[in-house]
Write an enzyme that holds these catalytic residues in place. Structure first.
Site, PDB file in Angstrom:
ATOM      1  N   HIS A  83       0.837  -1.096   0.025  1.00  0.00           N
ATOM      2  CA  HIS A  83      -0.097   0.072   0.010  1.00  0.00           C
ATOM      3  C   HIS A  83       0.828   1.210  -0.048  1.00  0.00           C
ATOM      4  CE1 HIS A  83      -3.212  -2.567   2.026  1.00  0.00           C
ATOM      5  NE2 HIS A  83      -3.362  -2.687   0.676  1.00  0.00           N
ATOM      6  N   GLU A  86       1.466   3.908   2.902  1.00  0.00           N
ATOM      7  CA  GLU A  86       1.886   3.416   4.176  1.00  0.00           C
ATOM      8  C   GLU A  86       3.679   3.470   4.260  1.00  0.00           C
ATOM      9  OE1 GLU A  86       0.044  -0.390   4.842  1.00  0.00           O
ATOM     10  OE2 GLU A  86      -2.019   0.669   4.392  1.00  0.00           O
ATOM     11  N   HIS A 181       2.904  -3.145   7.147  1.00  0.00           N
ATOM     12  CA  HIS A 181       2.191  -2.135   6.829  1.00  0.00           C
ATOM     13  C   HIS A 181       2.008  -1.231   7.627  1.00  0.00           C
ATOM     14  CE1 HIS A 181      -0.492  -4.516   3.790  1.00  0.00           C
ATOM     15  NE2 HIS A 181       0.216  -5.269   4.141  1.00  0.00           N
ATOM     16  N   GLU A 254       2.072  -4.496  11.597  1.00  0.00           N
ATOM     17  CA  GLU A 254       1.413  -3.209  11.412  1.00  0.00           C
ATOM     18  C   GLU A 254       2.147  -2.259  12.492  1.00  0.00           C
ATOM     19  OE1 GLU A 254      -1.067  -2.230   9.454  1.00  0.00           O
ATOM     20  OE2 GLU A 254      -2.467  -4.001   9.173  1.00  0.00           O
TER      21      GLU A 254
END
Length: 339
Positions: A83, A86, A181, A254
């Site tokens: 992504h 990010e 992420h 994350e």
């Protein structure tokens, strides 16, 4: 949220960023800098071209003794920036790579025993175009792992093919796949894992997050969870967890765009150095996992942010059978990895 800004200098260029930028140029410069060092444990190559003919870089960090094709090897495969918005994931990845490249006994021990594979920027077109979540053609690449197209998702198709090749290679033990992420609502660093019917596999994947929590004050077990949500079926973590060998641990790592909460409930905003430090702590946790260093906390306190999610018994220290601690499971199942 809204804010007012006065453009008071006509000769200045003003830019607004959601978080600290990390560009294609920065990654290319970082790779070139490592190549100039001419060290024999760093290798950079191009896995494929993107739709817009950009390079998909793949970085290998390991001792040259591990490169021989017939040598039995353990592989840890890490991807980031699927992504493009990010950007914290790129700093975490850079911190991990930089730790492994240091001239220290800890880094050398990891290089001697593990082959680390990195794809630091899985969506270069999206990054170059300034997209937040999608590729050049408008696809969320992290929902297309099941059946990627060479035409529409070439970076995903090439990465998937390489991972499956490693999985089928009898000379390779693919121990980890971690996809990095950044999260827009939750704080701290945390992990997502998969749900398996095999209790042993389910328990085994809880070991690494617990060890990481012991090493990183910004990592939260409270937000770490294991799930099989239908909406995540096309993600790398879910797809690879369903098709790789049961030996492989598949996670999403994350990290918050914003801040983390310490054990004393202090809220600390993330900085570039904070993201890089989380990557370094991930590398240190591999030392613990493979017992290349004693299994003790690198922090002056016990693991914090104890979990309140449905898997709390598993990741807070009690196994699925309610009796075996994570530490005991580690000692019983992750010992003598290199004998």
């Amino acid at each position: 949220m809204s804010f007012a800004f006065q453009f008071d200098r006509e000769d200045d260029v003003y830019e607004f960023a959601y978080c600290f930028p990390y560009t294609n140029t920065r990654l290319s410069s970082w790779i070139a800098k490592q190549e100039e060092r001419d060290i024999d444990y760093f290798y950079a190559d191009i896995l494929c071209d993107t739709v817009q003919q950009r390079n998909l870089d793949i970085v290998t960090i390991t001792s040259p003794d591990n490169i021989h094709p017939t040598k039995q090897k353990r592989v840890i495969f890490i991807t980031a920036r699927v992504h493009p918005g990010e950007s914290p994931s790129s700093y975490v990845c850079e911190g991990l790579m930089e730790f492994l490249l240091e001239d220290t006994p800890e880094a050398k021990a990891l290089r001697d025993h593990i082959v680390f594979k990195f794809i630091p920027m899985l969506n270069p077109d999206g990054v170059a175009l300034g997209n937040y979540r999608c590729s050049l053609m408008g696809f969320d690449l992290n929902r297309h792992w099941t059946d990627p197209s060479r035409w529409a998702h070439p970076t995903l198709e090439a990465t998937k093919a390489l991972l499956l090749e490693y999985n089928d290679n009898p000379s390779v033990d693919l121990d980890f796949y971690i996809d990095i992420h950044a999260h827009s609502t939750l704080m701290n660093g945390f992990m997502y894992g998969n749900v398996y019917d095999d209790n042993d596999r389910f328990e085994r994947q809880a070991v690494f997050p617990k060890l990481l929590c012991n090493n990183a004050e910004d990592f939260s077990l409270a937000f770490t969870s294991f799930n099989k949500d239908a909406v995540k079926a096309g993600t790398g973590r879910r797809f690879l967890g369903s098709c790789l060998s049961p030996r492989s641990n598949c996670y999403t790592l994350e990290v918050s765009f914003y801040s983390y909460t310490t054990q004393s409930s202090q809220v600390i905003p993330y900085s570039v150095d904070g993201y890089i430090n989380l990557g370094r702590n991930v590398a240190k946790t591999f030392l613990n996992y493979y017992q290349l260093t004693p299994v003790t906390s690198l922090l002056p306190h016990s693991c914090h942010h104890q979990s309140t999610n449905p898997n709390s018994e598993l990741i807070s220290g009690r196994g699925a059978h309610g009796s075996q601690t994570t530490e005991q499971y580690f000692k019983d199942n992750i010992t003598n990895r290199f004998e």
